[in-house]
Write an enzyme that holds these catalytic residues in place. Structure first.
Site, PDB file in Angstrom:
ATOM      1  N   CYS A  49       0.733  -1.404   0.242  1.00 14.66           N
ATOM      2  CA  CYS A  49      -0.318   0.046  -0.071  1.00 14.66           C
ATOM      3  C   CYS A  49       0.868   1.291  -0.100  1.00 14.66           C
ATOM      4  O   CYS A  49       1.338   1.567   1.021  1.00 14.66           O
ATOM      5  CB  CYS A  49      -0.805  -0.033   1.297  1.00 14.66           C
ATOM      6  SG  CYS A  49      -1.986   1.530   1.353  1.00 14.66           S
ATOM      7  N   CYS A  52      -0.269   4.055   2.413  1.00 17.30           N
ATOM      8  CA  CYS A  52       0.108   3.671   3.644  1.00 17.30           C
ATOM      9  C   CYS A  52       1.298   4.423   4.142  1.00 17.30           C
ATOM     10  O   CYS A  52       1.669   4.876   5.207  1.00 17.30           O
ATOM     11  CB  CYS A  52      -0.199   2.118   3.812  1.00 17.30           C
ATOM     12  SG  CYS A  52      -1.520   1.383   3.874  1.00 17.30           S
TER      13      CYS A  52
END
Length: 307
Positions: A49, A52
């Protein structure tokens, strides 16, 4: 009086104490239990991700800047899927704030740094960082001492609070009140002058300003005994009674001051453009809404006005 250990000026807890990774097994200890001491952010993320990683960097910077008021705990949802599954986390990045063992707030997505900072600021409002002086507690102690009538000791404690936060409005107003109560009107005015214009309407500031105005008004009046004689000689001399009330208030005789103004209201409500009632309201503002004399005076004034 409060004695404050200012320590050695340490910048706060080390980053390793503020930011850590957690697992399904350590989640209760790292997040639930730890959040009973200060707020804890749980950052759900994964290696694949990109947003993230971007958010985690922003979170770490903000948490370090908070110097121990909040901690950050990171959980890789691929390695530890049970907790995010139980919490209903369906997309990442996701951040949940725990306070006192319970989820309290959160957000989804890689939000900008300003939003993260605002989030942490809301979350940590009123939280004291480790080693940080709690100015609010010092001010509360000063208020309690002043309520007991020890003006000198209260002034010292308010001054102590201002050493740590020179812009604290409650401490500035409290110190000015101590000066006003002790008759040091110039010092009271100098202290209030430190209050920014934007805070002039703060109730505590307005109350002290009113008390100063009333005290200065009383300085131009004659001795209480002479005013009492004038009222005794002519009970309809409302100006003498008004002046007597102002002088009595300056002496701290609130009950008697209230009595004189209520007498004018009873005899001639319209005298001096409702001046007696207006002066009484000024007294109430200076004394504070919870003062016994204010509570009793308001009750008696209402009875007269609405009977």
């Amino acid at each position: 009086m409060t004695i404050i250990d200012q320590g050695n000026g340490a910048a706060g807890p080390a980053a390793a104490d503020l930011i850590k990774d957690t697992t399904t097994q350590t989640f209760v200890k790292d997040v639930i239990e730890e959040s009973k001491r200060q707020p804890v952010l749980i950052d759900f993320w994964a290696e694949w991700c990109g947003p993230c990683k971007q958010l985690t960097s922003v979170l770490e910077k903000a948490v370090k800047a908070a110097k121990g008021k909040v901690k950050l705990v990171k959980m890789n949802i691929d390695h530890h899927p049970a907790i995010p599954g139980q919490m209903g986390i369906q997309s990442i990045p996701a951040v949940i704030a725990f306070v006192n063992g319970q989820p309290a707030d959160g957000f989804m997505g890689a939000v900008p740094e300003s939003q993260v900072n605002a989030f942490i600021e809301r979350l940590t409002k009123g939280v004291t960082a480790p080693g940080e002086v709690n100015v609010s507690e010092i001010v509360q102690e000063a208020e309690a001492v002043l309520a007991e009538g020890d003006t000198a000791a209260a002034a010292q404690i308010y001054a102590e609070a201002l050493q740590h936060d020179s812009t604290n409005i409650a401490a500035l107003a409290g110190l000015a009140k101590c000066y006003a109560v002790s008759g040091a009107l110039e010092q009271a005015k100098q202290t209030l002058a430190m209050v920014p214009d934007s805070k002039r309407n703060d109730p505590a500031v307005k109350a002290v300003q009113t008390a100063i105005d009333l005290a200065e008004q009383a300085k131009s009046l004659g001795p209480v005994a002479e005013l009492e004689q004038k009222v005794a000689a002519n009970p309809l001399d409302h100006q003498a009674r008004f002046d007597l009330a102002t002088a009595l208030n300056a002496q701290g005789n609130r009950a008697a001051a209230t009595e004189q103004l209520l007498e004018i209201v009873k005899r001639d409500r319209k005298w001096n453009d409702d001046g007696a009632r207006k002066q009484l309201v000024q007294f109430f503002e200076a004394w504070g809404g919870t003062d016994d004399a204010t509570v009793e005076g308001r009750k008696r004034l209402s009875t007269i006005l609405f009977s």
